[in-house]
Scaffold this motif. Structure first.
Motif, PDB file in Angstrom:
ATOM      1  N   CYS A   1       6.215  -4.146   3.516  1.00 54.04           N
ATOM      2  CA  CYS A   1       4.805  -4.394   3.191  1.00 54.04           C
ATOM      3  C   CYS A   1       4.608  -5.114   1.864  1.00 54.04           C
ATOM      4  O   CYS A   1       3.494  -5.542   1.549  1.00 54.04           O
TER       5      CYS A   1
ATOM      6  N   LEU B   1       9.259  -5.542  10.755  1.00 55.77           N
ATOM      7  CA  LEU B   1       8.828  -5.141   9.414  1.00 55.77           C
ATOM      8  C   LEU B   1       9.716  -4.061   8.822  1.00 55.77           C
ATOM      9  O   LEU B   1      10.051  -4.098   7.635  1.00 55.77           O
TER      10      LEU B   1
ATOM     11  N   SER C   1       2.229  -7.735   5.635  1.00 53.45           N
ATOM     12  CA  SER C   1       3.145  -7.917   6.770  1.00 53.45           C
ATOM     13  C   SER C   1       2.911  -9.198   7.552  1.00 53.45           C
ATOM     14  O   SER C   1       3.445  -9.344   8.651  1.00 53.45           O
TER      15      SER C   1
END
Length: 341
Positions: free
Chosen positions: A158, A148, A116
């Motif tokens: 991720c 994110l 991230s």
């Protein structure tokens, strides 16, 4: 029979773990680099049993990020920083000391088991600039989790993302507030727990992965409506790879985001001015440049940079890297923006 199967399984897992361990975390590799290093010191940031796949997963800037460029600063603002000359630039500059009323500048965030950095570095710079632009009034930590999990065009959460698209998202959609994991700060604090890089057992084991889910809701304890909590950028832009232009931007408006090409020896950095000496490319990684200076009697020029691997990595989470020759691409992809106040 079941006991025998269990021990065979355990042996297989142990074998796979050992063979997946990163050779560049070995004592032998570190000693090889140590013999060459003149301007920086090595130390163990990651336990040598941590897998190479996990480490590569921390480099969360997608290889195709060049497809999401931001317009040049002068094109966006229609102005330049010509009022700041070379003579006006100090030999040393540290944004933490320049804007002492903005605590976010000194903070080191922690990605956890998630690639991230593309979201963490951008929202960290955004938070710094919101505080700076408001003269210290708005200590509003923009949510890395919101970026994110909810920016669909920014990449793959991720599994990596596009920093340029993340900056554009701030201008177009806005971001809510949110501090670090467990901070209970803001609308959406980060939800991925820090993991145990060092192997001392004080945190959960670092594993490949990490998952998030987009929710247009704030934490129950936060009493501001999700939409009302949002903050937006007024302008987002890129800065040329000219060192003086980058320095002017930092000194005028605050920290900037850069994309660093990480090599294997960087993972063991502790202090001094990093210069790549040994090992292969690990991947592109988003970081935050806070300032610059010179090191030692030889006056080695450096950038002062914040990482997002926790304060137990490197120099309390920070590092210095050689300045002036786009070393490891540190000056090649500089992005920033201005908040809407």
């Amino acid at each position: 029979m079941e006991r025998k199967i269990y021990f065979l399984w355990l042996l297989l897992v142990t074998f796979l773990t050992i063979n997946d361990a990163a050779d560049f975390l070995s004592d032998a590799f570190m000693e090889k680099v140590r013999r060459k290093a003149k301007t920086w010191n090595l130390g163990r940031n990651f336990h040598e049993s941590i897998s190479e796949k996990y480490l590569r997963g921390l480099m969360g800037v997608h290889e195709e990020s060049y497809k999401y460029p931001l317009p040049d600063k002068q094109e966006v603002l229609g102005e330049s920083d010509d009022e700041i000359s070379l003579a006006d630039l100090p030999v040393d500059f540290d944004a933490r000391l320049r804007w002492t009323s903005c605590p976010t500048i000194s903070e080191i965030r922690e990605q956890g088991s998630c690639g991230s950095c593309w979201a963490i570095a951008t929202t960290s710079v955004m938070s710094d600039r919101l505080c700076i632009g408001s003269n210290g009034v708005m200590n509003f930590r923009l949510s890395g989790l919101d970026m994110l999990s909810c920016c669909a065009i920014c990449g793959f959460a991720c599994q990596g993302g596009y920093p340029g698209a993340a900056w554009a998202y701030w201008a177009r959609k806005g971001l809510v507030s949110g501090g670090d994991y467990g901070s209970q700060q803001g609308c959406q604090p980060y939800t991925i727990e820090p993991c145990d890089h060092s192997g001392n057992g004080s945190r959960p084991v670092c594993t490949v992965g990490g998952g998030v889910r987009c929710q247009h809701l704030c934490e129950p304890s936060y009493k501001v409506d999700f939409q009302r909590d949002k903050n937006f950028a007024s302008k987002v832009y890129s800065i040329s790879n000219d060192v003086l232009e980058i320095q002017k931007e930092i000194m005028t408006n605050g920290p900037v985001q850069a994309i660093l090409t990480v090599y294997e020896d960087f993972l063991s950095y502790k202090t001094g001015v990093y210069y790549h000496l040994e090992g292969e490319k690990v991947g592109p990684h988003a970081v935050r440049i806070l300032g610059w200076g010179v090191w030692g009697t030889k006056k080695v020029p450096y950038w002062l940079v914040a990482n997002s691997w926790g304060s137990d990595w490197g120099d309390n989470g920070f590092f210095h890297i050689f300045r002036g020759e786009n070393h490891c691409d540190i000056e090649g992809y500089i992005m920033a923006g201005l908040p809407k106040l």
